[in-house]
Enzyme design. Structure first.
Site, PDB file in Angstrom:
ATOM      1  N   VAL A 101      12.203  74.454 -71.813  1.00  0.00           N
ATOM      2  CA  VAL A 101      12.763  75.652 -72.421  1.00  0.00           C
ATOM      3  C   VAL A 101      13.389  76.521 -71.339  1.00  0.00           C
ATOM      4  CG1 VAL A 101      12.255  77.662 -73.842  1.00  0.00           C
ATOM      5  CG2 VAL A 101      10.872  75.594 -74.083  1.00  0.00           C
ATOM      6  N   CYS A 102      14.639  76.925 -71.564  1.00  0.00           N
ATOM      7  CA  CYS A 102      15.256  77.841 -70.607  1.00  0.00           C
ATOM      8  C   CYS A 102      15.117  79.266 -71.104  1.00  0.00           C
ATOM      9  CB  CYS A 102      16.733  77.503 -70.393  1.00  0.00           C
ATOM     10  SG  CYS A 102      17.443  78.467 -69.049  1.00  0.00           S
ATOM     11  N   LEU A 103      14.072  79.928 -70.629  1.00  0.00           N
ATOM     12  CA  LEU A 103      13.852  81.326 -70.983  1.00  0.00           C
ATOM     13  C   LEU A 103      13.508  82.021 -69.667  1.00  0.00           C
ATOM     14  CD1 LEU A 103      13.492  83.432 -73.254  1.00  0.00           C
ATOM     15  CD2 LEU A 103      11.078  82.813 -73.317  1.00  0.00           C
TER      16      LEU A 103
END
Ligand SMILES: [Zn+2]
EC number: 2.3.2.34
Lengths: 441, 181
Positions: free
Chosen positions: B108-110
């Protein structure tokens, strides 16, 4: 061993310990007993037998400390030998603590270093409690936090006042390349590791989308392989082991492919190793300075001859020598040291968890709203009840109708309670009144 | 100023400890207890604790009620390490999802999960961050580049791809498992 404190080798120490002077602590009493105390009674623990540890052991042993324990789980590697001077080529693969202890014992007459070849978490409270102070030369924040928590757990409060006899000072040294710091922690009295956690820089991380799509640095390529490619391809069916050359090789090759693909220069095997093992470059002279300061602080605490460092000293010897000492502050709501453990008297052996929760909500000095309760029972974390999270609530609801004793709680058991009314999780110690039938159950 | 030997007493081996004979909760443990107790989930989110005694390992389930992902059910695994909150928890998406900021392996790119993590942030901050990803997928920071491109160039096609993936089916050459509620 006898009292050899009149020996010539201590003549310089005696000048410090048997005379008064302008730098002495006001409560310092010059006396020949001071040296005797240091030589015969003072018992210290050195945590870590690496770069700082070797320096510390050498310094302490040569300045009169004789009852020294050292704990380290690591074994000696070739790359240690340039600065960890208690080790020789033949020692590679042996335990650092063991080899270091042997070296000092053989070299410094009268000194008795005892090695513990294990991680600090393998030792219990009784082990740590035997020491007058602990001197720590670690490169791990997790280990520091653990040790800090341990020493705070040893504090004894009498009617809310700290008993000084239960304080075991922690002298903590740390180095990173040309930078270092040394500090004196008096658990419960001045700032602890947790109070100043912000001082440790976070690990360098890069946005995931950057390393996935627009890498610009060799580090991005290594991170990509580490975070995305390794878990996906799982080449060796295990987590990455930075000490396994096969692992490093695989990561190096894959990172290199990626660097080539994106036209990125500068990727080397050493860089890969450095990132994967999180290697902090070690500079022997920085270690020497920091260890010297730590050992001096240990000596000052042991003999009361001079006031302690107050309380955080930084060193930078990158460009000349810069050093600065300041008084770090205790954090008011520190998770570790701000709490004076409170006691809660339980009069009725039939007291149920439900009753306890009601008490927490009703007592005028607590007035909690929806407390979540955990405890450590038989060494294991146990969630007693958390109302606010439905999946936990369902699974812990049955605990409400059990008595505290049925849940495994005993006299002196601690309950950790989280509630929106307090900035931190608070800990209450249960005190069962002894005049009922608890002991029979 | 502390005087170590003021009482002129030596500590001996095997001296019975006065305190601390019990294991204490670590700072990480105390902090996560607080985080969990104060979870304030939006109505589209739920948690699952396989072992209620282990607050360091749990799942978050998000069922968006608006946006492209309405009607879907997405499971995230949370692993909180001993260095929490100095380090963020490790979060992975366990449901295959066609999403510009989540790749097909569940990464996840957060930003707050990595470079922008701060110890003052909580599990709740991450929950809201993840929920927002489903309301506003961000093609600027892609992890699934193909999905990001479609979103940027043709929102309608993107919407259809998302629907197809959630029903269970191929988007391009990749097969997505059904994840409708
Ligand atoms: Zn503190």
């Amino acid at each position: 061993m006898g009292s050899d404190y009149t020996h010539r080798r201590w003549s310089n120490l005696r000048k410090v310990l048997e005379r008064s002077g302008p730098f002495c602590r006001p409560d310092f009493e010059p006396s020949s007993e001071n040296l005797q105390m240091l030589l015969e009674r003072c018992k210290v623990l050195v945590v870590g037998a690496g770069g700082l540890g070797c320096e510390l052991l050498k310094n302490l042993a040569l300045m009169g400390f004789r009852h020294i324990h050292v704990i380290d789980m690591d074994t000696i590697e070739l790359s240690n030998l340039n600065r960890q001077f208690l080790f020789r080529h033949k020692d590679i693969g042996s335990y650092k603590a063991e080899v270091a202890a042997k070296f000092i014992n053989a070299r410094v007459p009268g000194c008795n270093v005892i090695a513990h070849n294990c991680e600090i978490q393998a030792k219990d409270a009784a082990f740590y409690q035997q020491f007058h102070m602990i001197i720590c030369g670690l490169d791990s924040i997790v280990a520091r936090r653990w040790l800090n928590g341990m020493l705070i757990s040893l504090l004894v409060y009498e009617n809310g006042t700290l008993e000084q006899g239960s304080v075991i000072p922690l002298i903590d040294g740390g180095t990173e390349g040309f930078k270092g710091n040394a500090r004196v922690i008096l658990p419960g009295m001045n700032p602890c590791i947790e109070c100043t956690l912000d001082l440790y820089p976070p690990q360098v991380t890069y946005p995931l989308c950057t390393i996935a799509n627009t890498p610009r640095l060799p580090e991005h390529c290594v991170e990509y392989v580490k975070v995305i490619q390794w878990p996906k391809e799982n080449p060796f069916d295990c987590a990455i082991d930075g000490d396994d050359p096969q692992h490093i090789n695989w990561i190096y090759e894959k990172s290199n492919e990626r660097a080539t693909q994106f036209g990125i220069q500068g990727l080397t095997y050493r860089l890969v190793q450095g990132i994967i093992k999180n290697i902090i470059p070690a500079v022997a002279s920085t270690n020497a300075v920091i260890a010297a300061i730590c050992a001096t602080e240990a000596f000052k605490l042991a003999t009361s001859c001079s006031a302690s460092l107050n309380n955080y000293m930084v060193l930078n010897n990158l460009d000349g020598v810069y050093t600065y000492t300041y008084e770090a502050e205790k954090k008011q709501n520190c998770l570790a040291c701000s709490q004076v453990p409170r006691e809660l008297e339980i009069k009725d052996s039939k007291y149920k968890l439900q009753d306890l929760i009601e008490l927490l909500c009703e007592r005028p000095d607590l007035q909690m709203k929806s407390p979540g309760l955990t405890a450590i029972i038989n060494g294991k974390n146990k969630t007693l009840y958390i109302q606010t999270v439905s999946s936990i609530e369902q699974k812990t609801r049955e605990n409400l109708s059990k008595t505290l004793i049925e849940l495994g709680l005993k006299d002196d058991s601690e309950i950790n309670i989280a509630d929106i009314t307090t900035p931190n999780t608070v800990t209450l110690k249960l005190k069962f009144s002894h005049n009922d039938s608890i002991s029979r159950q | 100023m502390i005087k170590l030997f003021s009482l002129k007493q030596a500590k001996k081996d095997g001296e019975s400890p006065k305190a601390g004979t019990q294991k204490k909760a670590s700072a990480a443990q105390l902090r996560i207890t607080k985080d969990i107790n104060e979870l304030n989930l939006p109505k589209t989110c739920g948690t699952e604790f396989p072992d209620p005694d282990d607050l360091l390992s749990f799942k978050l389930i998000i069922c968006p009620d608006e946006g492209f992902y309405r009607g879907g059910r997405f499971v995230f695994s949370f692993k909180v390490g001993p260095n929490y909150p100095h380090e963020p928890p490790k979060v992975k998406c366990e449901t295959q999802v066609y999403h510009p900021n989540i790749d097909l392996d569940g990464n996840v790119c957060l930003n707050i999960l990595r470079e922008d993590w701060k110890p003052v942030l909580t599990i709740n901050s991450i929950v809201y961050g993840l929920q927002y990803l489903f309301l506003e997928p961000n093609p600027e920071d892609p992890l699934n580049k193909d999905a990001a491109e479609v979103l940027q160039n043709n929102r309608r096609a993107f919407e259809q791809n998302v629907a197809k993936a959630m029903r269970g089916g191929y988007v391009g050459s990749y097969y997505f498992e059904r994840c409708l509620k």
